[in-house]
Design an enzyme around this catalytic site. Structure first.
Site, PDB file in Angstrom:
ATOM      1  CE  LYS A  83       7.733  -7.399  11.518  1.00  0.00           C
ATOM      2  NZ  LYS A  83       7.917  -8.653  12.297  1.00  0.00           N
ATOM      3  CG  ASP A 177       9.489 -18.463  10.741  1.00  0.00           C
ATOM      4  OD1 ASP A 177       9.735 -19.455  10.007  1.00  0.00           O
ATOM      5  OD2 ASP A 177       9.283 -17.330  10.295  1.00  0.00           O
ATOM      6  CE  LYS A 179      12.129 -17.378   7.851  1.00  0.00           C
ATOM      7  NZ  LYS A 179      11.065 -17.340   6.824  1.00  0.00           N
ATOM      8  CG  ASN A 182      13.051 -15.236  10.934  1.00  0.00           C
ATOM      9  OD1 ASN A 182      12.991 -14.291  10.148  1.00  0.00           O
ATOM     10  ND2 ASN A 182      12.051 -16.062  11.128  1.00  0.00           N
ATOM     11  CG  ASP A 195       9.718 -12.272  11.679  1.00  0.00           C
ATOM     12  OD1 ASP A 195       8.623 -12.267  12.280  1.00  0.00           O
ATOM     13  OD2 ASP A 195       9.797 -12.234  10.440  1.00  0.00           O
ATOM     14  CB  THR A 216      10.098 -21.341   7.003  1.00  0.00           C
ATOM     15  OG1 THR A 216       9.838 -19.995   7.424  1.00  0.00           O
ATOM     16  CG2 THR A 216      10.790 -21.311   5.650  1.00  0.00           C
TER      17      THR A 216
END
Length: 377
Positions: A83, A177, A179, A182, A195, A216
């Site tokens: 990353k 987060d 979802k 991820n 993440d 999100t």
């Protein structure tokens, strides 16, 4: 709430990938890299790892701050995901604290359902985090291919995700987060949470709350929308939204008009589909409670819910339960489970850094960012 909604616009263009909202760092519970305890001995010890130690192979994905690459470590041929984040963009978006927190969290955790950080280093203009490459693809990728999952498959993923969230919460971390984008699947079909750019770590009073407006949109808990302060209960709301999406093929309360979607979250009962089992309906109603005080947000209570009947949690933690779906993976560099929009892009990362004087370089350092996993040779 009205002021919060205006910053999104009332009618956003539908995007197959759901992008997070990123607000400034919490002003009431600020966390810096200096305040986070290292849980692995010698984790912060300096190591001589640089970009030149890796051969860049392919692009795996990209975001607002940079890209993720498939890389090979030149000395041993080991494959990783790298990353790469641009400091300029991190600072422009006021995300220095979140970025430092992500690095510290990844360097301090050890869970079979969370991606493992192996190395971290920096140049004057970029930050790099090297993690295990999980090549089964995103849960998002497989969910879009299948439209929806069977209840047994959704239960398996939800159970492993619950173990990951429970582990984080015991470490004082809220994820914020959750979802399909991820969540990665490994070659055996088990989940890996990734993440941690929006995660938050707490110290002090158990009732401490965060106040950042982040996450999100499709998965934002009502208390984040209201700005009343939030804690780990937001992760259980997101777990409910994720279970719903796996079973129905779309998140609950979804609308292309975000303002309407947020109103639905705060005031509209969740719509249960005809094919949902009674157990699925019950856990969704329990997790998708607008009032966090009434929400099912205790991991042990969630584990004993009838929806998870039959799960052997000890075997699940040891990953001795066979996954209901095994991704097609031909080898460690197989990218068939990744979007060709990224993997066919030219992969390169310049070794030439921005020309900065000594004072600028010193000001652009992220102290404590360098890392090597002490258990990883």
């Amino acid at each position: 709430m009205g002021g919060c909604l205006k910053c999104f616009g009332s009618d956003s263009k539908e995007d197959p990938k759901k992008e997070p909202i990123i607000d400034k760092e919490d002003s009431k519970t600020n966390t810096t890299s200096d305040s986070i305890t290292q849980r692995k001995s010698s984790a912060a010890a300096p190591v001589q790892i640089t970009l030149e130690d890796f051969q860049i192979e392919k692009v795996l994905g990209k975001g607002a701050f940079g890209k993720v690459f498939l890389v090979t470590k030149k000395d041993n041929g080991q494959v990783y995901a790298m990353k790469a984040l641009r400091k300029e963009m991190i600072e422009k978006r006021n995300q220095v604290v979140h970025t430092k927190t992500e690095r510290e969290i990844l360097g301090s955790i050890d869970c079979p359902f969370i991606v493992q950080l192996r190395f971290a280093f920096q140049t004057p203009d970029k930050l790099y985090m090297i993690m295990d490459f999980i090549n089964g693809g995103e849960l998002f990728f497989h969910l879009r291919r299948s439209t929806s999952f069977t209840e047994e498959r959704a239960k398996f993923y939800a159970a492993e995700i619950l173990l990951a969230l429970d582990y984080l919460h015991t470490q004082g971390i809220i994820y914020r987060d959750l979802k399909p984008e991820n969540i990665l699947l490994d070659a055996e079909g088990h989940v890996k949470l990734t993440d941690f750019g929006l995660s938050k770590q707490f110290f002090g009073a158990e009732n401490q709350k965060a106040f950042s407006f982040c996450g999100t949109p499709e998965y934002l808990a009502p208390e984040i929308l209201k700005g009343t302060g939030h804690d780990k209960a937001v992760d259980f709301w997101s777990l409910g939204a994720l279970i719903y999406e796996m079973l129905a093929g779309a998140p609950p309360f979804y609308s292309r008009n975000r303002e309407q979607m947020f109103r639905n979250m705060l005031s509209k009962p969740v719509e249960m589909k005809p094919h949902f089992s009674p157990a699925a309906c019950d856990i969704l109603k329990s997790l998708l409670q607008v009032d966090p005080r009434r929400r099912l947000s205790n991991a042990n209570e969630v584990k004993t819910h009838q929806f998870f009947e039959g799960i052997d949690w000890g075997k699940l933690w040891k990953k001795t339960i066979e996954a209901p779906f095994i991704p097609k993976v031909k080898g460690p560099r197989d990218l068939q489970n990744f979007d060709k929009m990224f993997t066919e892009e030219k992969a390169e990362e310049s070794l030439i850094v921005t020309h900065l004087n000594a004072e600028q370089k010193a000001a652009n350092r992220y102290d404590g960012f360098t890392y090597k996993d002490p258990s990883h040779l």
